[in-house]
Design an enzyme around this catalytic site. Structure first.
Site, PDB file in Angstrom:
ATOM      1  N   SER A 262     -54.986 -15.011  21.822  1.00  0.00           N
ATOM      2  CA  SER A 262     -53.891 -14.107  21.483  1.00  0.00           C
ATOM      3  C   SER A 262     -54.094 -13.450  20.125  1.00  0.00           C
ATOM      4  O   SER A 262     -53.299 -12.613  19.730  1.00  0.00           O
ATOM      5  CB  SER A 262     -52.584 -14.896  21.462  1.00  0.00           C
ATOM      6  OG  SER A 262     -52.626 -15.839  20.416  1.00  0.00           O
ATOM      7  N   CYS A 263     -55.155 -13.835  19.391  1.00  0.00           N
ATOM      8  CA  CYS A 263     -55.269 -13.324  18.018  1.00  0.00           C
ATOM      9  C   CYS A 263     -56.456 -12.401  17.771  1.00  0.00           C
ATOM     10  O   CYS A 263     -56.265 -11.253  17.360  1.00  0.00           O
ATOM     11  CB  CYS A 263     -55.318 -14.492  17.046  1.00  0.00           C
ATOM     12  SG  CYS A 263     -53.765 -15.399  16.998  1.00  0.00           S
ATOM     13  N   PHE A 264     -57.690 -12.890  17.986  1.00  0.00           N
ATOM     14  CA  PHE A 264     -58.843 -12.086  17.559  1.00  0.00           C
ATOM     15  C   PHE A 264     -58.862 -10.677  18.165  1.00  0.00           C
ATOM     16  O   PHE A 264     -58.961  -9.697  17.430  1.00  0.00           O
ATOM     17  CB  PHE A 264     -60.165 -12.796  17.874  1.00  0.00           C
ATOM     18  CG  PHE A 264     -60.461 -13.992  16.999  1.00  0.00           C
ATOM     19  CD1 PHE A 264     -59.635 -14.335  15.947  1.00  0.00           C
ATOM     20  CD2 PHE A 264     -61.589 -14.761  17.227  1.00  0.00           C
ATOM     21  CE1 PHE A 264     -59.894 -15.429  15.149  1.00  0.00           C
ATOM     22  CE2 PHE A 264     -61.875 -15.854  16.435  1.00  0.00           C
ATOM     23  CZ  PHE A 264     -61.030 -16.195  15.396  1.00  0.00           C
TER      24      PHE A 264
END
Ligand code: NAD
Length: 423
Positions: A262-264
């Site tokens: 969900s981040c990079f």
């Protein structure tokens, strides 16, 4: 200290449980009533090691969840932990942050004690100063200085989230005023970690930059891996030698089928979008994303080179979560891989120790198995997409395949069993 945590997702729930462990009284404010019920019954809505134990220990005592923002009135600190998903153009959607800010402001209207509004979500540089601060002050009808503002980015890794929260490499605190920074530093006084105090916008930028650099290391390792494979050099030998340089560190140099989560992907896209908006062409960030987009498809090309046309071939996909020790499939490379297999007419049988249920929501049409062996029965090929440790024990299970064509995207299988994506 009384703390309100807004958003009971990965970051909110882990932060709230960790802060309860540090001795604070914590209320989670979450708009999803089902999540609230689960948390109040000590049932974690997500899988994380030790989370259930911590919920059992603190729920009903110093940890509670609610759909109401009322606890803000009594809290010294509010931590905004809502999502900042990607908009179609790659930029970050801060609408959930602004909605939380307005509701915090509402609850502070009649309160006179000092309160620190703290943004823990990953937000574009300038969000807290230019959007959160004015929204809270307007809604609360307060003046500058009556409410404090801070940015406290979270660096936890899913799958090891509580451990990371309780034993962080560093705690970054950006604040508008010294008093707010001191209150947030006090909130973490139970943790043994260096604290970096800085400005609001610098703290926001630290989080984006950390994620962008980690993603860059992965895409770099993957590009070198692709070159190494053509040269018949083992990229893991190469990166072992490279990582021994103290200026580089051996972490995040593992070549494979790319990064998800969900981040990079979302944060690198958002940073690239910010750069474009201010007239800076993000050449390197774009390349990081492009390498990552192509990388899972390398597994399909390798597979096709060995099996020929994939139409009506049964392909086992082992691993659906974006990484090991989580059931999170957001931006998992398995999604790109399954999409491509289905487009080519393959029959997909899949297995993940934790993420089958989540993947069913995206691909209800594929076969889900309860163990690797079942997924492999009569398969014409196998793609290993997640680095689950249990895959490293697989050996005889592959004998049930029709043809033992196995591509390892994570260097997790025993030596000699599979062809590596870039080794
Ligand atoms: P998530 O989607 O798991 O959780 C967000 C939660 O906020 C949801 O449960 C949602 O229902 C709730 N919510 C939305 N609007 C709300 C509102 N107005 N009031 C109350 N609740 C509301 O997201 P996440 O993975 O926890 O990420 C949150 C932020 O932290 C993001 O900015 C993310 O980039 C960042 N972050 C995530 C991780 C990670 O590993 N997941 C790590 C570090 C930072």
């Amino acid at each position: 200290m009384k703390i309100s945590v807004i958003g009971g997702g990965y970051v909110g729930l882990i932060s709230a449980s960790g802060l309860a462990e540090c001795g604070h009284d914590v209320t989670i404010i979450e708009i999803d009533a089902d999540k609230v019920d689960m948390i109040n019954n000590a049932q974690p809505p997500i899988f994380e090691y030790n989370l259930k134990e911590l919920l059992n220990k603190y729920v009903g005592k110093s940890l509670i969840a609610s759909t109401s923002y009322e606890s803000i009135a009594e809290s010294e600190v509010s931590l905004i932990c809502v999502g900042t998903p990607s908009l179609p153009d790659g930029s970050a959607d801060i609408s959930y942050i602004l909605s939380a800010a307005q509701q915090i402001g509402d609850m502070r209207k009649t309160q006179s004690n000092f309160h620190v509004v703290t943004v823990k979500s990953t937000v574009p540089p300038g969000t807290t100063k230019n959007f959160v601060l004015p929204a809270v002050l307007k809604q609360s009808e307060k003046q500058h200085g009556q409410i404090g503002f801070a940015v406290n980015p979270e660096f936890l890794r899913e799958g090891r989230a509580l451990e990371d929260f309780l034993h962080p490499d560093r705690i970054v605190i950006g604040s508008e005023d010294n008093k707010s920074g001191e209150i947030i530093e006090k909130m973490y006084s139970g943790l043994d970690a260096p604290v970096l105090r800085t400005h609001l916008t610098a703290a926001e930028m630290i989080k984006y930059t950390s994620n962008a650099l980690l993603a860059t290391k992965i895409s770099f390792a993957n590009e070198i891996g692709n070159i190494c494979k053509t040269l018949s050099v083992d990229v893991y030998d190469v990166m072992k030698g490279v990582g021994m340089d103290h200026r580089l560190s051996p972490h995040f140099l593992n070549a494979g089928c790319g990064f998800g989560g969900s981040c990079f992907p979302k944060d690198v896209s958002a940073l690239a979008s910010i750069a474009k908006d201010i007239g800076e062409e993000p050449h390197l960030l774009n390349a990081v994303l492009q390498v990552n987009k192509n990388q899972p498809l390398k597994m399909i090309s390798l597979l096709e080179a060995k099996t020929g046309n994939l139409s009506q071939k049964k392909i086992a996909v082992l691993g659906l979560a974006f990484k090991d020790f989580t059931d999170d499939i957001r931006e998992s490379r398995a999604i790109t891989i399954i999409q491509s297999l289905l487009r080519k007419g393959a029959i997909v049988s899949a297995y993940d120790p934790m993420a089958n249920e989540n993947m069913k929501e995206i691909f209800p049409e594929i076969i889900y198995c309860t163990n690797a062996r079942s997924a492999l029965i009569d398969a014409d090929g196998c793609l290993v997409v997640t680095e689950w440790p249990e895959f490293s024990d697989l050996n005889e299970e592959f004998h049930v395949m029709k043809r033992q064509i196995i591509i390892d995207g994570r260097r997790i299988l025993q030596k000699g069993i599979a062809e590596g994506i870039c080794w």
